[in-house]
Write a protein that holds these residues in place. Structure first.
Motif, PDB file in Angstrom:
ATOM      1  N   GLU B  90       0.837  -1.196   0.000  1.00 18.81           N
ATOM      2  CA  GLU B  90       0.000   0.000   0.000  1.00 18.81           C
ATOM      3  C   GLU B  90       0.879   1.256   0.000  1.00 18.81           C
ATOM      4  O   GLU B  90       0.676   2.194  -0.766  1.00 18.81           O
ATOM      5  N   PHE B  91       1.883   1.187   0.866  1.00 17.03           N
ATOM      6  CA  PHE B  91       2.787   2.322   1.013  1.00 17.03           C
ATOM      7  C   PHE B  91       3.554   2.574  -0.279  1.00 17.03           C
ATOM      8  O   PHE B  91       3.804   3.712  -0.664  1.00 17.03           O
ATOM      9  N   LYS B 140      -3.000  10.336   1.357  1.00 16.99           N
ATOM     10  CA  LYS B 140      -2.528   8.951   1.434  1.00 16.99           C
ATOM     11  C   LYS B 140      -2.067   8.440   0.068  1.00 16.99           C
ATOM     12  O   LYS B 140      -1.179   7.604  -0.038  1.00 16.99           O
ATOM     13  N   GLY B 179      -7.488  11.325   1.134  1.00 17.81           N
ATOM     14  CA  GLY B 179      -7.055  11.851   2.422  1.00 17.81           C
ATOM     15  C   GLY B 179      -8.190  12.654   3.046  1.00 17.81           C
ATOM     16  O   GLY B 179      -9.351  12.557   2.606  1.00 17.81           O
TER      17      GLY B 179
END
Lengths: 114, 230
Positions: B90-91, B140, B179
């Motif tokens: 995900e990161f 994000k 986000g």
């Protein structure tokens, strides 16, 4: 008769001596044996004809053996398998001598001369 | 005398001849044995090789069993590892991210003004400024015209167009950011911020809050594979 006893003694001595020829040389010895066999039979035949001479026989025995071995060696150097030639020639001569000796034994010298 | 001569010579030669034959017989026998020995030693070598192979396989089997046991014992550990891996994916931007966020649309100025035309179109620097603000506001995941922004991403000027992740994109630029929509919007709209600095040039910049947007995953894995191979 004595030569046959000698042959038996020789074979026995040779086997029991435990000696063997180094690998690679046995082919030469095999052809040498063939040549020597021819000489011996030639000597036997000459004796039946009363033409036997020790000098000729002895020199023939050694020269034939050495010559055969040298020819095979030369053939090996030139990549010609001369052992086949030696086997054919000496084989033919051996059979020839044997048949002459057989003729002599069966018919006697006179019949041979006829 | 001649008879005598014959007997002596023939006997001597026969003995010699016999010895040669005997020795040759020995040689032939020995060669037979040595050939057998050679075969035997070949077989022994093959056997040894196979035994070594078997031992190696047994060792491998043992270590694999050990690994399986460790896995079985460490189910918790593997769960943790899986979660960590998912987080990392995900990161790294390898997964789609769906969530609330904003959609920023940037377009070239439609006003026909005299002067330097370059001033009225959206530049890579403008997009970078927006991107930077979004990231600093805690976005994000961000994508520009479908190109996910990851650690190796670049937004570059390539003549009259812009490239993102090496892919050519053109105005209008649609920037998706997942986000906190309020925070993200504020980050762009604060006085003297990006929107303020671009508006004098007539660049159309719209910010739309969305409850659900989906930022696509990073798809260019070729570069990664190359890196692995090195």
């Amino acid at each position: 008769m004595i030569p046959i006893i000698g042959l038996v003694i020789g074979v026995t001595a040779g086997i029991y001596s435990g000696f063997s020829i180094p690998y690679g040389y046995s082919a030469y010895v095999a052809v040498g044996i063939l040549a020597c066999m021819d000489s011996v039979l030639g000597g036997v035949y000459a004796n039946t004809q009363k033409e036997f001479e020790a000098k000729i026989f002895l020199s023939g025995f050694f020269c034939n053996g050495v010559l055969a071995v040298m020819l095979i060696w030369l053939g090996n150097q030139l990549s010609i398998d001369l052992s086949i030639a030696a086997i054919v020639v000496y084989g033919a001569r051996i059979f020839n001598n044997l048949s002459k000796i057989r003729h002599f034994l069966l018919r006697g010298r006179k019949a041979e001369e006829k | 005398m001649k008879k005598h001569q014959y007997s002596i010579a023939m006997t001597a030669i026969c003995i010699l001849f016999g010895i040669i034959i005997g020795v040759q017989y020995n040689t032939v026998q020995k060669q037979k044995v040595s050939t057998e020995n050679q075969r035997l030693s070949e077989a022994a070598t093959a056997m040894k090789q196979l035994q070594e192979e078997r031992d190696a396989l047994e060792r491998k089997n043992e270590s694999l069993e050990q690994t399986i046991k460790e896995y079985e014992q460490g189910v918790l550990g593997t769960d943790m590892m899986r979660r960590e891996m998912e987080q990392l994916r995900e990161f790294a931007g390898l997964t789609e991210i769906t969530g609330g966020g904003i959609v920023v649309t940037m377009n070239d100025s439609s006003a026909q003004k005299s002067g330097n035309k370059n001033a009225y179109i959206v530049h890579a620097e403008d997009i970078l400024a927006v991107l930077n603000e979004l990231n600093s506001a805690g976005a994000k995941a961000v994508s520009i015209n479908g190109q996910r922004i990851v650690g190796t991403s670049a937004v570059a000027c390539a003549g009259s167009i812009v490239t993102v992740n090496g892919v050519r994109v053109a105005a209008p630029f649609e920037i998706l950011a997942v986000g906190d929509a309020e925070v993200l919007q504020a980050a762009l709209k604060f006085p003297g911020g990006v929107v303020d600095s671009l508006s004098p040039w007539g660049i159309e910049i719209n910010i739309r809050k969305e409850s659900i947007i989906t930022v696509p995953a990073y798809t260019q894995t070729a570069l990664w594979r190359e890196a692995e191979e090195q």
